[in-house]
Scaffold this active site. Structure first.
Site, short mmCIF file in Angstrom:
data_model
loop_
_atom_site.label_atom_id
_atom_site.label_comp_id
_atom_site.label_asym_id
_atom_site.label_seq_id
_atom_site.Cartn_x
_atom_site.Cartn_y
_atom_site.Cartn_z
N VAL A 135 45.10 40.92 48.44
CA VAL A 135 45.71 41.87 47.67
C VAL A 135 45.23 41.72 46.05
O VAL A 135 44.73 40.72 45.61
CB VAL A 135 47.13 41.97 47.87
CG1 VAL A 135 47.41 42.25 49.07
CG2 VAL A 135 47.68 40.58 47.28
N GLU A 136 45.51 42.68 45.47
CA GLU A 136 45.19 42.74 43.93
C GLU A 136 43.79 42.43 43.50
O GLU A 136 43.41 41.57 42.67
CB GLU A 136 46.04 41.74 42.92
CG GLU A 136 47.69 42.25 43.17
CD GLU A 136 48.53 41.56 42.10
OE1 GLU A 136 47.78 40.87 41.33
OE2 GLU A 136 49.55 41.86 42.17
N GLY A 137 42.63 42.78 44.40
CA GLY A 137 41.43 42.51 44.15
C GLY A 137 41.00 41.65 45.02
O GLY A 137 41.31 40.39 45.10
#
Length: 791
Positions: free
Chosen positions: A465-467
C-alpha cells in the site's frame, strides 16, 4: 585493482583537465557562450525533453527537498544534520502515550480481533473515538488533539506492537484523507461542520482513490463525473453526476463520510470553456443516494476494515467538492501536496512497531527456549538472525524518528518519505522473517499463544500500500529524486518549458553551465577521496569519534553518487526512465545514505550511548556495504560503452571496495543485547506495549526471561553435578524433570528448586502452542455485523 591502473587514470584525468582549460576562455564570456554553445544545446534539449502532463508536473513538484538533497548534491553538510533538533513530546503528548495509548492496547486482544470478532471490540472502538485518537492531526480549535507528527508517529508505533487492526484504524483517519484535505483546502463551512465531528469520532472517514483499473497509476483512474444540472433539496442546481468503482479502501465498510477522487468533465461548458477539468476530490456522506459501501475485503487476516465502494450516476452538488467549486480539478495537486506527510508517518511507524515487538519478544524467547542444553539465542546461526533483527530495528526507528521530525520542521519530504516507506517496510519483512525462523514451530501454529504469526501474514500489506514497493524503488526514489534533489535538473526542465524563449535560454544557460561545473567537481572529489580513502575529508568536531569515519566515507559516497547519477543521465538519456533496474540501484544508493544518516543522527541525539554502539556500527556497516553493491549494479555492463563502465568503476573505487559484510564479532554483540534485559533493550523497544501477566504471550516471555536469568546460576550447579555423574541412571534426569532429580539428590536447595520450578512453569507457557477440537469451525465464531454510528 592493479597499481598500474592508477597512473593510467591519472593521465586520463589530466588530459580531461587540459581540455576543460582550453574551453575555459570561451565559457567565461557569457554572451559568446550562450550564442555558440547554449543556444544549440537548448534547442536540442527541448526536442528530446518529453512533454510533461499537469499530473506529472504536480507529482514532481510536490513536497520539499530536505536532507536527501544534501546527499544528492555530493557534499553533505554534517553541521546541518547535527543541528536538526531531536523530536520530543509535549507533556500532554507523553501523558497520552503513557495512559490513553496503554489503555487502548489493553482493550484489544489480537487473536480475538483476527479470529473471533473480525473487527475491533465495541469497547475499543468507543474508547478510541471518545479519547480523540481519530483526531490527532486536527487542531484544538476544532476539538482535536493537535499532536505533532512525532507524537502521531509514536502513537501509531505503539499501537502496532499490539494489533494491526487497532493501529490502522487510528492511523488512516490521521493520514492522507478527509481531515487533512479539509485542513488544507476545505471551505470554512466544511471545516466547521466536519472537523469537530471527525475529531470526536462522530464521523468515520475513508478516502477512495484506488480502482481496479488504476492502482499504482492512480492518475489514470477511470472514475468520472460530468458537470450537469439536477435537483438537489427541491431546487435545480449545477452539480456532478459521478460514477466510480473503488477497492482496497480502508475504513470504507463502516465510514460515515467518504472522500472520493474522480476525473471531472464539463462537456456542455456549464463552468467554462475547459472540457476536461481534471481530478477532483469530493466529500460524500455514506447515506447519500446512490453511494454503495458496506462490503469488505480480508487483507491477510489483519481485520482492519477495508473494502470496496461503488456508485453509478450519483448526483452531487458542487458544494461537496473539497474546497468548494473553486477547487474543481485541483484534486491531484491536493493529493500530491499532502502525500508526503502521511507517507512519512503511517507505514514507517506501523512497521517499526512490528519490528520492535519482534526484537523484544523473539529476543526474550531465544533466551528462555533451550536446545542441546543451551539457550537457542547463543547458537551462532540464531545469532545471525538476532543481529539483523536488532540492527535493522535500530535503523528503522532512527529513520522513522528523523523523517517524522522533518514534518514537524515544516517539511513535506516527498523523496525522504518514499525512502522511509520502502526501506522500513522491506526491513520489517526481513525482521519478521528472521523472527519466525528463530521461534520455529511456535510461529507457524496460529492461536492465542502465537505473538508473531499474524505479523508474518500481514507484512505484505505494508509492502503493497501507499505506493507498491517495486514501483517506489524502481520509479519514484531516484526518478523523483533526480528532478527534485538535483540542484540543476529541475531548473533546466523549467527553462525548456518557459513560453518566453529568450528568458528560457538565459535560465538554461545559467543552469547548464552550473550543472557542468557541478559534474566536474563531483567527479574530481570522488576520485580524490577514493585515492585517499576519504581520510582527509573534514568532519565537524561535534561528530562522535566513533562515527567520524562513517561521515567521511558517506561524503565520499555522496560525491560518487552525484557524479554517477549525472553520468548515467548523460549516457542513457531518456532511456534511463525505462531502465528501471538502473534507476532502482541509483535509488538504493541514495536510500542507504539516508538510512545511515538517520542512524548516525539517532546515535548522536541519544547521547552516544556506548552500550548501543554495536547496533549503530552493524546497521551502518551493513548499509554501506549495500550501497557499495548498488554502485556495482549500476556500473556493471549497463552503459553503451564498456569503457565507460571500466572508467567509472576505477574512478569511484581506485583501490577496490572499501566495505565487506559486517563482522561476526559486532553481530555477536548485537545479538547479546536482545537476549538479556538492559537499558539498551529498553531503548530499542521503547514503544513496545508489554503486558504484565503470563496470560499474554508477550507478557509471559517477559516474566519467563526474568525467571530464566534468576535460574541460570542454579542450572549451572545442576549441570556441574550432571557432569560428575550424580544423576546417572535416574529417569528424572531429562530436560523437563532434572530439577526434581537435583533437589532429591541434594544438589540444590528447596529454595533453589522453587526458582527452577517457577522458571519451568513460565518456560512451558512460552513454548506452548495452541490446539483446537477436531471439529473446530471458524465459521461459528462470533462475528457481529458491521455497524456504523453517526450522530
Amino acid at each position: 585493482m592493479e597499481l598500474s591502473h592508477v597512473p593510467l587514470l591519472a593521465t586520463a584525468a589530466l588530459a580531461a583537465l587540459a581540455a576543460l582549460a582550453a574551453l575555459a576562455g570561451l565559457i567565461g564570456v557569457r554572451p559568446l557562450r550562450r550564442a555558440l554553445l547554449s543556444r544549440p544545446l537548448f534547442a536540442a534539449y527541448k526536442k528530446v525533453l518529453p512533454q510533461m502532463s499537469a499530473t506529472e508536473r504536480d507529482a514532481l513538484e510536490a513536497g520539499t527537498v530536505w536532507w536527501e538533497g544534501e546527499l544528492f548534491r555530493g557534499k553533505p553538510d554534517w553541521n546541518r544534520l547535527l543541528a536538526y533538533p531531536r523530536p520530543t513530546l509535549t507533556t500532554a503528548e507523553q501523558a497520552f502515550l503513557d495512559n490513553e495509548v496503554e489503555e487502548a492496547c489493553r482493550l484489544v486482544d489480537d487473536w480475538q480481533v483476527t479470529h473471533e470478532l473480525y473487527d475491533l471490540p465495541a469497547e475499543a472502538w468507543r474508547y478510541i473515538k471518545d479519547k480523540g485518537f481519530l483526531g490527532m492531526i486536527i487542531p484544538k480549535r476544532y476539538g482535536g488533539l493537535e499532536f505533532s507528527a512525532y507524537a502521531h508517529s509514536e502513537v501509531v508505533t505503539k499501537l502496532s506492537t499490539r494489533s494491526s487492526a487497532l493501529a490502522v484504524s487510528v492511523m488512516v483517519p490521521n493520514s492522507l484523507g478527509p481531515a487533512e484535505l479539509l485542513l488544507h483546502y476545505g471551505t470554512d463551512e466544511q471545516k466547521n461542520h466536519y472537523l469537530p465531528r471527525l475529531a470526536k469520532g462522530l464521523e468515520i472517514p475513508a478516502f477512495a482513490l484506488t480502482s481496479p483499473w488504476a492502482g499504482s497509476d492512480a492518475a489514470s483512474i477511470p472514475d468520472h463525473g460530468v458537470i450537469c444540472k439536477g435537483l438537489w433539496q427541491g431546487r435545480e442546481v449545477i452539480g456532478m453526476r459521478v460514477t466510480w468503482d473503488k477497492r482496497y479502501i480502508t475504513l470504507a465498510p463502516l465510514c460515515t463520510i467518504l472522500g472520493l477522487a474522480f476525473r471531472l468533465y464539463d462537456p456542455d461548458g456549464l463552468l467554462g470553456k475547459e472540457k476536461d477539468l481534471g481530478i477532483t476530490c469530493a466529500l460524500v456522506p455514506y447515506d447519500h443516494p446512490g453511494v454503495d459501501t458496506g462490503r469488505r475485503h480480508f487483507p491477510l487476516n489483519a481485520m482492519f476494515m477495508n473494502g470496496p465502494t461503488r456508485g453509478k450516476d450519483v448526483f452531487m452538488p458542487l458544494d461537496l467538492v473539497i474546497g468548494g467549486p473553486k477547487m474543481v480539478g485541483q484534486g491531484w495537486r491536493m493529493l500530491m501536496e499532502c502525500l508526503a506527510a502521511g507517507r512519512s508517518i503511517s507505514l514507517p511507524s506501523s512497521n517499526t512497531g512490528m519490528a520492535q515487538l519482534t526484537a523484544r519478544a523473539v529476543g526474550g524467547y531465544a533466551r528462555v527456549r533451550s536446545q542441546f542444553r543451551m539457550a537457542v539465542g547463543r547458537f551462532e546461526g540464531v545469532e545471525e538472525a538476532l543481529t539483523r533483527i536488532g540492527a535493522y530495528t535500530y535503523m528503522m526507528d532512527a529513520t522513522r524518528k528523523m523523517t517524522a521530525g522533518a514534518v514537524d520542521l515544516g517539511e513535506r519530504p516527498s523523496v525522504a518519505s518514499a525512502i522511509a516507506k520502502y526501506h522500513v517496510t522491506e526491513r520489517a519483512r526481513q525482521v519478521v522473517n528472521d523472527g519466525m525462523d528463530v521461534i520455529g514451530g511456535k510461529g507457524i501454529c496460529l492461536g492465542p499463544s502465537n505473538f508473531l504469526g499474524r505479523a508474518y501474514q500481514q507484512v505484505p500489506i505494508g509492502i503493497t500500500v501507499e505506493g507498491a514497493n517495486i514501483l517506489t524503488r524502481s520509479l519514484i526514489i531516484f526518478g523523483q529524486g533526480a528532478v527534485r534533489c538535483h540542484p540543476y535538473v529541475l531548473a533546466e526542465m523549467q527553462a525548456a518549458q518557459n513560453p518566453d524563449a529568450a528568458q528560457g535560454l538565459r535560465d538554461f544557460d545559467r543552469a547548464l553551465w552550473g550543472h557542468i561545473g557541478y559534474v566536474v567537481k563531483n567527479g574530481i572529489r570522488a576520485f580524490v577521496m577514493g585515492l585517499t580513502g576519504s581520510h582527509f575529508v573534514r568532519v565537524p568536531a561535534g561528530v562522535a569519534p566513533e562515527c567520524r569515519r562513517y561521515c567521511q566515507q558517506l561524503t565520499r559516497f555522496s560525491s560518487a553518487f552525484a557524479f554517477l547519477a549525472d553520468v548515467s543521465m548523460l549516457l542513457l538519456g531518456g532511456s534511463l526512465k525505462r531502465r528501471e533496474k538502473i534507476s532502482a540501484r541509483l535509488g538504493d544508493i541514495l536510500s542507504q545514505m539516508y538510512l545511515i544518516s538517520a542512524t548516525l543522527k539517532r546515535y548522536e541525539s541519544e547521547g552516544r550511548q556506548q552500550a548501543d554502539a554495536p547496533l549503530m556500527h552493524w546497521a551502518v556497516w551493513d548499509a554501506m556495504y549495500k550501497a557499495q553493491q548498488a554502485f556495482d549494479g549500476v556500473i556493471a555492463h549497463n552503459y553503451p560503452s564498456r569503457l565507460a563502465g571500466w572508467l567509472l568503476h576505477h574512478l569511484i573505487f581506485p583501490w577496490g571496495h572499501p566495505y565487506v559484510v559486517p563482522s561476526d564479532e559486532v553481530g555477536h554483540q548485537v545479538a547479546k543485547l536482545l537476549i538479556a534485559p538492559s537499558a539498551t533493550r529498553e531503548r530499542l523497544t521503547a514503544e513496545c506495549f508489554v503486558p504484565k501477566t503470563a496470560d499474554d504471550p508477550v507478557g509471559a516471555i517477559e516474566l519467563a526471561l526474568k525467571a530464566t536469568l534468576e535460574a541460570e546460576p542454579v542450572e549451572a550447579k545442576i549441570r556441574e553435578a550432571e557432569k560428575r555423574g550424580v544423576f546417572d541412571g535416574n529417569p528424572l534426569a531429562n530436560v523437563r524433570d532434572i530439577a526434581v532429580a537435583a533437589v532429591e539428590a541434594g544438589v540444590i536447595t528447596a529454595a533453589e528448586f522453587e526458582v527452577m520450578a517457577r522458571r519451568n512453569a513460565l518456560r512451558d507457557i512460552v513454548v506452548r502452542v495452541d490446539d483446537f477440537p477436531f471439529d473446530y469451525d471458524v465459521a461459528t465464531a462470533n462475528k457481529p455485523a458491521i455497524q456504523r454510528k453517526a450522530a
